[in-house]
Structure formats: C-alpha cells, structure tokens
Scaffold this motif. Structure first.
Motif, mmCIF file in Angstrom:
data_model
loop_
_atom_site.group_PDB
_atom_site.id
_atom_site.type_symbol
_atom_site.label_atom_id
_atom_site.label_comp_id
_atom_site.label_asym_id
_atom_site.label_seq_id
_atom_site.Cartn_x
_atom_site.Cartn_y
_atom_site.Cartn_z
ATOM 1 N N SER A 155 38.472 60.671 34.342
ATOM 2 C CA SER A 155 39.090 59.962 35.636
ATOM 3 C C SER A 155 38.527 58.932 35.615
ATOM 4 O O SER A 155 39.319 57.687 35.813
ATOM 5 C CB SER A 155 38.101 59.971 36.761
ATOM 6 O OG SER A 155 38.949 61.764 36.979
ATOM 7 N N PRO A 156 37.867 57.598 35.269
ATOM 8 C CA PRO A 156 37.347 55.785 35.161
ATOM 9 C C PRO A 156 38.937 55.174 33.477
ATOM 10 O O PRO A 156 39.261 54.315 34.066
ATOM 11 C CB PRO A 156 36.126 55.994 34.465
ATOM 12 C CG PRO A 156 35.259 57.322 35.239
ATOM 13 C CD PRO A 156 36.210 58.864 34.796
ATOM 14 N N ILE A 157 39.183 56.422 32.506
ATOM 15 C CA ILE A 157 40.047 55.360 31.797
ATOM 16 C C ILE A 157 41.383 55.813 32.386
ATOM 17 O O ILE A 157 41.203 54.294 32.277
ATOM 18 C CB ILE A 157 39.429 56.126 30.632
ATOM 19 C CG1 ILE A 157 37.870 56.089 29.958
ATOM 20 C CG2 ILE A 157 40.071 56.019 29.505
ATOM 21 C CD1 ILE A 157 37.419 57.289 28.650
ATOM 22 N N ILE A 158 41.547 56.853 32.876
ATOM 23 C CA ILE A 158 42.802 56.503 32.986
ATOM 24 C C ILE A 158 43.159 56.096 34.573
ATOM 25 O O ILE A 158 44.347 55.379 34.576
ATOM 26 C CB ILE A 158 43.049 58.069 33.463
ATOM 27 C CG1 ILE A 158 43.495 59.392 32.364
ATOM 28 C CG2 ILE A 158 44.353 58.621 34.376
ATOM 29 C CD1 ILE A 158 43.100 60.724 32.612
ATOM 30 N N ALA A 159 42.258 56.080 35.578
ATOM 31 C CA ALA A 159 42.441 55.057 35.824
ATOM 32 C C ALA A 159 42.534 53.563 36.308
ATOM 33 O O ALA A 159 43.009 52.959 36.571
ATOM 34 C CB ALA A 159 41.177 55.464 37.408
ATOM 35 N N GLY A 160 41.743 52.902 34.558
ATOM 36 C CA GLY A 160 41.870 51.969 34.341
ATOM 37 C C GLY A 160 42.945 51.384 33.847
ATOM 38 O O GLY A 160 43.458 50.714 34.145
ATOM 39 N N LEU A 161 43.418 52.399 33.198
ATOM 40 C CA LEU A 161 44.365 52.421 32.135
ATOM 41 C C LEU A 161 45.756 52.213 33.301
ATOM 42 O O LEU A 161 46.244 50.904 32.890
ATOM 43 C CB LEU A 161 44.325 52.992 31.095
ATOM 44 C CG LEU A 161 44.014 53.559 30.296
ATOM 45 C CD1 LEU A 161 43.986 54.065 29.514
ATOM 46 C CD2 LEU A 161 44.356 52.191 29.298
ATOM 47 N N LEU A 162 45.833 53.172 34.149
ATOM 48 C CA LEU A 162 46.820 52.680 35.585
ATOM 49 C C LEU A 162 46.459 51.589 35.591
ATOM 50 O O LEU A 162 48.355 50.689 36.562
ATOM 51 C CB LEU A 162 47.087 53.986 36.373
ATOM 52 C CG LEU A 162 47.046 55.603 35.769
ATOM 53 C CD1 LEU A 162 46.646 56.572 37.289
ATOM 54 C CD2 LEU A 162 48.275 55.490 35.239
ATOM 55 N N ILE A 163 45.575 51.321 36.376
ATOM 56 C CA ILE A 163 45.250 49.633 37.256
ATOM 57 C C ILE A 163 45.603 48.952 36.272
ATOM 58 O O ILE A 163 46.670 48.243 37.201
ATOM 59 C CB ILE A 163 43.739 49.875 37.469
ATOM 60 C CG1 ILE A 163 43.368 50.466 38.710
ATOM 61 C CG2 ILE A 163 43.738 48.277 37.895
ATOM 62 C CD1 ILE A 163 42.418 50.473 38.858
ATOM 63 N N ASP A 164 45.660 48.617 34.682
ATOM 64 C CA ASP A 164 46.118 47.702 33.762
ATOM 65 C C ASP A 164 47.229 47.353 33.961
ATOM 66 O O ASP A 164 47.837 46.357 34.226
ATOM 67 C CB ASP A 164 44.887 47.696 33.202
ATOM 68 C CG ASP A 164 43.767 46.955 33.453
ATOM 69 O OD1 ASP A 164 43.638 46.722 34.017
ATOM 70 O OD2 ASP A 164 43.004 47.617 32.289
ATOM 71 N N HIS A 165 48.346 48.614 34.064
ATOM 72 C CA HIS A 165 49.021 48.584 33.318
ATOM 73 C C HIS A 165 50.382 49.250 33.880
ATOM 74 O O HIS A 165 51.702 48.664 33.781
ATOM 75 C CB HIS A 165 49.474 49.310 32.404
ATOM 76 C CG HIS A 165 48.133 49.262 31.077
ATOM 77 N ND1 HIS A 165 48.803 48.270 30.041
ATOM 78 C CD2 HIS A 165 48.130 49.842 30.392
ATOM 79 C CE1 HIS A 165 48.114 47.952 29.291
ATOM 80 N NE2 HIS A 165 46.774 49.029 29.269
ATOM 81 N N VAL A 166 49.862 49.403 35.146
ATOM 82 C CA VAL A 166 50.383 50.053 36.013
ATOM 83 C C VAL A 166 50.428 49.195 37.679
ATOM 84 O O VAL A 166 51.060 48.853 38.868
ATOM 85 C CB VAL A 166 51.305 51.255 36.429
ATOM 86 C CG1 VAL A 166 52.720 52.122 37.370
ATOM 87 C CG2 VAL A 166 51.187 51.578 35.189
ATOM 88 N N GLY A 167 49.045 49.358 37.944
ATOM 89 C CA GLY A 167 48.824 48.520 39.304
ATOM 90 C C GLY A 167 48.086 50.257 40.015
ATOM 91 O O GLY A 167 47.318 50.904 39.434
#
Length: 387
Positions: A155-167
């Motif tokens: 979850s933290p990895i997916i959330a971090g990637l989504l935040i960095d690349h999408v928002g």
C-alpha cells in the motif's frame, strides 16, 4: 470428530485463502488512506503534530467498536461484522476522496480505523475455528498475519507512486476500490452460524477476562510491541519529509518494514512446531529495542530501509504468537470477546501516542518517539518473563 462436524470445518478450511484476501483488501484501504493522509497534511503545511492527530484517529473508533464487534462475531459469525467493516472503510475512503479538507480526511481516517477493527475481530475468530488442534494455531495466525503485512508492504509503495505520478486524488481513489473488492471476496466464505442463544441468555462481561493472568500478561507485552508500530508509522514520514525524500522513497521505507514482517511470518509458518512463543516474544522485544535506539543515526534511504526491515522482523513476529497464546488462554465460546477486548485495550492505550509522538518530535528530536519506545520495551520485559 464426527463426519457432520468435520464437513463444516473442511468448508471453512477450503475458504481460508478468501479470508486472507479479504483481510488484505480491508487493511490496504486503511493503510493507503493512512500514508496518503499523512503526506497530504505535510504537503499542506500543517506540521508533525497534525500527522500525529490523524494517526491517532485510526485508533479512536476501535475503542468504541471493538467489544461490540467481538459480541457481534460470537453471536452472528463472520459475514455481518465484515459487511459493516467494509461499509465503514468505503465511506471513509470516499469522504477523503471527495472532500480534500482536513476535517473530511480526519473523518475518513476515523472510519477506516473502525472498519479494520470490526472486520479483523470477525476474521481472526473465523480463522481460529479452522484449527483442528492447538498446535495449528501458530500456523493459521501466521498466514492470517500475512494479510496486514502484505497490505503494509504494497500500500505505501502504490500510494507513493500514485501521488508522485498522478496525484493525491488518485491515491484516495485507489483506497475506495479496495472495500468493494473485500466484500466480493468475503462472500465466497461459507456461512458458519454460531450456536443460537435464547433472549434470556446473558454473556459474561468481557472485563472478566482480565482475571486470567496469562491474558493480562499477553496484553501488556502486546501493548508495548504494538506501540512500536505506531512509533515507526509516525517517524518514517516525518523523518523522510525532513530529509527531503520523495513520497515514493518514503513508501519504499515503509514497505521494507512490511516486507520483512511478511518474510518472518512465512518463516513462522514453516517452523511453527519448533518455536517457543514466550521466548520468541522476548527475543523480538530485545531486537526492536536495540533498533529503536539506533534508528536516528541510520544514513539515507538505504539505512532507513535496513532499520525498518529489522523492526519488521521483530514486530512482525508478534501477532501470530500472541493470537495463538490468546486462543489457548481463553474459552472457545468467548474468543470474539477476547479478541475485541484485546483490540480495545491496544487502541485505547495507544490512541494518544501519535499525538504525543508529534508533540515530542516537535519539541525535541524527530526520532525521540523511538527512544521512548525503546524504554517501554525494556520495561515490558518484566511481564514477558512470566509468560
């Protein structure tokens, strides 16, 4: 065991993997919301104390709901409490998605915390029913503990990637999908209704369980180790933000903790018959204490990942041991109550810790909460020696 008794147990064991998958999805909704909300607060400039406040809210709802969830599971079995937990998780994630305001995100954190409490009690009780002999409990609860571990790893990895690349919105949106998937998986578990009680039946008060010495000592040890999770969850985003790490890097550090917890729980499954639960708990406390002391001096992202992984090994080994010992220390017909009271005690005692961690970090050093936890683990060795 008769054939009629064996049939429902076999059906339950066949559905074991659906239980684990359901646990992963419910917990992942909470974990994704927790990471995203923490980074949202820091990005908006609210500061470390606000992060602590949000993290505390995840423990508030379980204080109110845990005992009720235990009674609900003892009375109605699996599906009703899990359905309520799924509804709470979906409502909390949706609120954070639709209204990007501090009050809405705080309410979402509150609801997601309550969702995990209600669902986890039912899931753990149902898993305990699958054991055909006491020796199987460690294996079963090690597999069950993989749910939160995998959730915390991914979850933290997916959330971090989504935040960095999408928002931020994408990360909150991902969280809203997970409860829907959880309910679809939960419906695959066969219904196993507990004994029917008459209206005049009065359950013993849950507080009576504190009269059992083994139960009291287990809770004290579990409390000290559980607070270590809170300290780690608080310190990593705060320290990572202060060191200028990206959301993806912070997610990887948090994920390394959970990945290590996953590995150690798989090891417990493999070597369950050779493990002494009490000795394993005491060893975990020593390793966690030493790592907490050293964490402040770990260099860079790689250093934080190594420290988090070591903590993941120590703290990740705890839950299967505690739950196996708890099921042996309490009457079978009160397992739901025992699990609910455990959850209430842990959340009630730790609800103020993230806020306290935030105030302590703001007033002294960012890693001071970990030093406090090292002292707490040293004190907890006394009840641990009597297990």
């Amino acid at each position: 065991m008769t054939d009629t008794a064996a049939a429902p147990k076999k059906n339950l064991r066949d559905a074991f993997w659906w239980l684990i998958a359901t646990m992963i999805c419910v917990h992942a909704c909470m974990a994704t919301t927790r990471v995203t909300a923490s980074l949202w607060v820091l990005k908006q400039g609210y500061g470390e104390a606000s992060v602590g406040m949000l993290l505390s809210l995840f423990a508030v709802a379980p204080i109110v709901l845990s005992l009720w969830a235990g009674r609900l599971a003892d009375r109605h079995g699996f599906h009703r409490p899990v359905g309520i937990g799924v509804a709470l998780a979906f409502a909390g994630a949706l609120l954070a998605l639709l209204i990007p305001k501090l009050w809405a995100i705080a309410t979402g954190c509150l609801l997601c915390g309550g969702a995990v409490a209600v669902a986890a009690v039912a899931l753990q009780r149902e898993a305990g029913l699958m054991a055909e002999e006491p020796g199987e409990l460690k294996k079963i609860f090690s597999w069950m503990a993989l749910g939160p571990a995998l959730s915390n790893a991914l979850s933290p990895i997916i959330a971090g990637l989504l935040i960095d690349h999408v928002g931020m919105t994408a990360a909150f949106g991902f969280a809203t999908l997970l409860p829907l998937l959880a309910w679809a998986l939960a419906r695959k578990v066969p219904r196993n209704p507990p004994a029917v009680y008459t209206k005049s039946f009065r359950e013993p008060a849950a507080w009576d369980l504190f009269r059992l010495p083994a139960y009291r000592r287990l809770l004290l040890v579990n409390l000290a180790l559980s607070a270590g999770w809170d300290a780690h969850s608080f310190v990593v985003p705060v320290v990572g933000h202060a060191r200028g790490l990206s959301a993806s890097s912070i997610g990887v550090v948090l994920g390394s903790f959970a990945a290590a917890a996953t590995v150690v729980r798989l090891a417990i499954v493999r070597f369950a018959d050779d493990i002494d639960e009490a000795k394993a708990l005491r060893a975990a406390m020593v390793v966690a204490m030493l790592t907490f002391i050293a964490y402040a001096w770990l260099p860079g992202t790689l250093g934080l990942m190594c420290g988090s992984a070591l903590l993941g090994v120590a703290l990740g080994s705890v839950q299967p041991m505690v739950l196996a010992m708890l099921h042996r220390a309490t009457p079978p017909e009160r397992h739901g109550q025992a699990l609910g009271l455990r959850m209430l005690t842990l959340n009630g005692a730790t609800v103020g810790m993230p806020v306290g961690f935030g105030m302590l970090a703001a007033a002294t050093a960012l890693t001071a909460p970990m030093w406090v936890m090292a002292a707490a683990l040293l004190a907890a060795q006394w009840p641990a020696r009597k297990l």
